[in-house]
Write an enzyme that holds these catalytic residues in place. Structure first.
Site, PDB file in Angstrom:
ATOM      1  N   ARG A  38      81.287  61.782  14.856  1.00 12.55           N
ATOM      2  CA  ARG A  38      80.047  61.014  14.690  1.00 12.55           C
ATOM      3  C   ARG A  38      80.291  59.512  14.569  1.00 12.55           C
ATOM      4  O   ARG A  38      79.447  58.723  14.965  1.00 12.55           O
ATOM      5  CB  ARG A  38      79.285  61.524  13.468  1.00 12.55           C
ATOM      6  CG  ARG A  38      78.841  62.963  13.686  1.00 12.55           C
ATOM      7  CD  ARG A  38      77.710  63.345  12.805  1.00 12.55           C
ATOM      8  NE  ARG A  38      77.333  64.735  13.027  1.00 12.55           N
ATOM      9  CZ  ARG A  38      76.430  65.373  12.327  1.00 12.55           C
ATOM     10  NH1 ARG A  38      75.798  64.755  11.357  1.00 12.55           N
ATOM     11  NH2 ARG A  38      76.146  66.628  12.581  1.00 12.55           N
ATOM     12  N   ASP A  87      61.685  61.087   5.130  1.00 14.02           N
ATOM     13  CA  ASP A  87      63.080  61.367   5.447  1.00 14.02           C
ATOM     14  C   ASP A  87      63.854  60.109   5.069  1.00 14.02           C
ATOM     15  O   ASP A  87      63.291  59.023   4.967  1.00 14.02           O
ATOM     16  CB  ASP A  87      63.240  61.661   6.951  1.00 14.02           C
ATOM     17  CG  ASP A  87      64.526  62.413   7.260  1.00 14.02           C
ATOM     18  OD1 ASP A  87      64.464  63.639   7.483  1.00 14.02           O
ATOM     19  OD2 ASP A  87      65.607  61.786   7.264  1.00 14.02           O
TER      20      ASP A  87
HETATM   21  C1  LIG Z   1      68.312  69.816   9.161  1.00 17.30           C
HETATM   22  S1  LIG Z   1      67.032  68.630   8.979  1.00 17.30           S
HETATM   23  C2  LIG Z   1      65.708  69.658   8.389  1.00 17.30           C
HETATM   24  C3  LIG Z   1      64.377  69.259   9.001  1.00 17.30           C
HETATM   25  C4  LIG Z   1      63.198  70.165   8.597  1.00 17.30           C
HETATM   26  N1  LIG Z   1      62.948  70.120   7.188  1.00 17.30           N
HETATM   27  C5  LIG Z   1      63.431  71.588   9.042  1.00 17.30           C
HETATM   28  O1  LIG Z   1      63.649  72.461   8.201  1.00 17.30           O
HETATM   29  O2  LIG Z   1      63.397  71.842  10.262  1.00 17.30           O
HETATM   30  C6  LIG Z   1      67.570  67.794   7.477  1.00 17.30           C
HETATM   31  C7  LIG Z   1      66.900  66.437   7.275  1.00 17.30           C
HETATM   32  O3  LIG Z   1      67.208  66.012   5.939  1.00 17.30           O
HETATM   33  C8  LIG Z   1      67.336  64.608   5.960  1.00 17.30           C
HETATM   34  N2  LIG Z   1      68.094  64.155   4.781  1.00 17.30           N
HETATM   35  C9  LIG Z   1      69.424  64.245   4.547  1.00 17.30           C
HETATM   36  N3  LIG Z   1      69.747  63.682   3.378  1.00 17.30           N
HETATM   37  C10 LIG Z   1      68.599  63.229   2.834  1.00 17.30           C
HETATM   38  C11 LIG Z   1      68.252  62.529   1.650  1.00 17.30           C
HETATM   39  N4  LIG Z   1      69.195  62.191   0.756  1.00 17.30           N
HETATM   40  N5  LIG Z   1      66.965  62.227   1.427  1.00 17.30           N
HETATM   41  C12 LIG Z   1      65.993  62.572   2.331  1.00 17.30           C
HETATM   42  N6  LIG Z   1      66.245  63.210   3.476  1.00 17.30           N
HETATM   43  C13 LIG Z   1      67.528  63.535   3.734  1.00 17.30           C
HETATM   44  C14 LIG Z   1      68.050  64.334   7.273  1.00 17.30           C
HETATM   45  O4  LIG Z   1      67.887  62.998   7.698  1.00 17.30           O
HETATM   46  C15 LIG Z   1      67.422  65.364   8.199  1.00 17.30           C
HETATM   47  O5  LIG Z   1      66.371  64.809   8.949  1.00 17.30           O
END
Ligand SMILES: C[S@@+](CC[C@H](N)C(=O)[O-])C[C@H]1O[C@@H](n2cnc3c(N)ncnc32)[C@H](O)[C@@H]1O
Length: 271
Positions: free
Chosen positions: A40, A142
């Protein structure tokens, strides 16, 4: 340094990024993720003409380099998502939720790690379609600004929309033409019901308001146990009594928060 083949950070370099990422995002990267980190970040190491990961680390830690730090963090988050992911949750929203919310005039929903928007738009379309409550709003947040921008644009590759029920597809999406051939866009009447906000779950979010329904799905898996517990307790504080929390099906909350009672797989009621 060879920019053609991706280099993997050594143990010491990996630790520097591991601490930085945990401090900034709360995300814990176990050492098996060394190759992933290299995959990445390597492009950024090369683009910034850094001779090593260590140099790149120093560069992003400089106070005048907040932009590159933000870019680096955006590369770390995993943003995999799709429309109507975990179908049972949307069935619950449609069929079971009304019995919990008869007493409310307005339903406030928070999609707390919304990625590129498929989750909050799936929620909005479901509420719009069932029509059991007129007054509702979806707040989607997010940590990653780049995915939030995509969510606001609401333009998706046609091939990635197989999970959308055909009648929803017809009612709530516009087909792209010309340069947007092969894409679809969420219609304005759905878009305007969803508000977006940048929010890092690792930081204080007590100002965000109180919600009846929270979607906190497929994000807890990235945090350490301690962090998970802390985030869940704070999320629970932002929920009204009798509110409902949805988590990812692989994320057990067992023993983590006492005021959330499991009512269905990956669905919890705030006591
Ligand atoms: C795998 S995606 C899940 C998206 C959706 N909730 C779903 O279940 O399809 C995880 C998301 O969590 C966000 N994320 C990761 N760390 C985070 C944080 N500390 N605070 C807020 N969002 C976060 C990432 O940017 C990403 O968009």
């Amino acid at each position: 340094m060879n920019d053609l083949s991706i280099e993997t950070p050594n143990e010491e370099e990996f630790k520097l990024f591991q601490h930085l990422i945990e401090r900034e995002l709360g995300i814990y990267l176990p050492s098996e993720k060394k190759v992933m980190l290299g995959n990445r970040l390597w492009k950024r190491v090369v683009a910034n003409e850094c001779a090593s990961y260590r140099r790149y680390y120093r560069l992003i830690c400089r106070v005048d380099n907040a932009k590159e730090l933000a870019r680096e963090l955006e590369l770390i988050t995993t943003n995999e998502t799709f429309f109507f992911r975990e179908k049972k949750h949307f069935q619950f929203l449609e069929e079971e939720l009304p019995q919990y919310f008869q007493q409310y005039k307005k339903l406030k929903v928070w999609s707390a790690a919304c990625s590129t928007g498929e989750e909050p738009y799936s929620i909005a379309m479901t509420l719009m379609n069932t029509g059991y409550i007129n007054s509702w709003s979806v707040m989607a947040s997010d940590v990653n600004k780049k995915v939030l921008q995509k969510a606001k644009d609401a333009i998706y590759l046609d091939q990635r929309t197989q999970n959308i029920p055909p009648d929803y597809r017809k009612k709530y999406f516009q087909q792209g033409i010309g340069e947007f051939n092969g894409y679809i866009r969420v219609k304005p009447e759905v878009r305007k019901r969803v508000a977006f906000l940048q929010c890092n779950l690792s930081n204080d979010f007590s100002h965000i308001g109180l919600f009846d329904v929270v979607f906190l799905r497929n994000v807890l898996i990235y945090f350490s146990l301690e962090r998970k517990k802390d985030i869940l307790q704070r999320v629970s504080k932002q929920m009204k009594k009798g509110g409902v929390l949805f988590t990812g099906h692989s994320e057990s909350l067992h023993g983590l928060v006492s005021d959330l009672k499991c009512i269905c797989p990956a669905i919890y009621l705030k006591q």
